[in-house]
Scaffold this motif. Sequence first.
Motif, mmCIF file in Angstrom:
data_model
loop_
_atom_site.group_PDB
_atom_site.id
_atom_site.type_symbol
_atom_site.label_atom_id
_atom_site.label_comp_id
_atom_site.label_asym_id
_atom_site.label_seq_id
_atom_site.Cartn_x
_atom_site.Cartn_y
_atom_site.Cartn_z
ATOM 1 N N TRP A 37 0.825 -1.315 0.078
ATOM 2 C CA TRP A 37 0.076 -0.018 0.140
ATOM 3 C C TRP A 37 0.983 1.258 0.027
ATOM 4 O O TRP A 37 0.318 2.296 -0.571
ATOM 5 C CB TRP A 37 -0.834 0.074 1.029
ATOM 6 C CG TRP A 37 -2.112 1.006 1.087
ATOM 7 C CD1 TRP A 37 -1.936 2.249 1.578
ATOM 8 C CD2 TRP A 37 -3.297 0.813 0.563
ATOM 9 N NE1 TRP A 37 -3.136 2.839 1.346
ATOM 10 C CE2 TRP A 37 -3.956 1.813 0.675
ATOM 11 C CE3 TRP A 37 -3.783 -0.300 -0.302
ATOM 12 C CZ2 TRP A 37 -5.433 2.221 0.158
ATOM 13 C CZ3 TRP A 37 -5.332 -0.238 -0.603
ATOM 14 C CH2 TRP A 37 -5.822 1.105 -0.259
ATOM 15 N N ALA A 40 2.259 1.868 -3.336
ATOM 16 C CA ALA A 40 1.371 2.273 -4.359
ATOM 17 C C ALA A 40 1.211 3.693 -4.112
ATOM 18 O O ALA A 40 1.072 4.593 -4.918
ATOM 19 C CB ALA A 40 -0.258 1.792 -4.105
ATOM 20 N N TYR A 50 -1.970 -1.106 -5.724
ATOM 21 C CA TYR A 50 -3.168 -1.267 -4.594
ATOM 22 C C TYR A 50 -3.720 -2.607 -4.707
ATOM 23 O O TYR A 50 -4.305 -3.117 -3.652
ATOM 24 C CB TYR A 50 -4.357 -0.416 -5.094
ATOM 25 C CG TYR A 50 -3.982 1.064 -4.439
ATOM 26 C CD1 TYR A 50 -3.803 1.363 -3.199
ATOM 27 C CD2 TYR A 50 -3.698 2.074 -5.520
ATOM 28 C CE1 TYR A 50 -3.302 2.684 -2.802
ATOM 29 C CE2 TYR A 50 -3.398 3.650 -5.081
ATOM 30 C CZ TYR A 50 -3.283 3.698 -3.670
ATOM 31 O OH TYR A 50 -2.854 5.114 -3.225
#
Length: 138
Positions: A37, A40, A50
């Motif tokens: 995450w 991303a 994601y």
Amino acid sequence: MSGRPSKLTLLRPKWLLLHAFALAACAAMIWLGQWQWRVAIRHHGDLRNYAYALQWWAFVGFTVLMWGRVVTDHLRSDRAAEERPSGAASPAGPAAPASRYRGYTLAPSSPAVETDPERRRFNAYLAQLDAADREAPE
């Protein structure tokens, strides 16, 4: 017996090892999901990163689901073993105890199968292994 499975069997060393492995795997996958995450975000919202992050968290859910299934299957097999009178064969026969293979039934045997000496020897061998497995401590 009481008909209730003993949950204390889940505290035996092999079960503790399974619990520890499942917990470590979940922790690692949560960490990987958080890391993905952050990657991303660093890459300005790359959709692929994601998706990978969500995939790691889905793996955590699957791990928890399968761990729960293994534990409940074990507790159900304990309950089925307790409900069966001692020394009684399972409905599926000596080579395939119903407590281990819930939902599976043996096909009806034909007369040709019962007269085959090789198959009789093999079934006797399987019955011997099953009896030895039942006598062995967990």
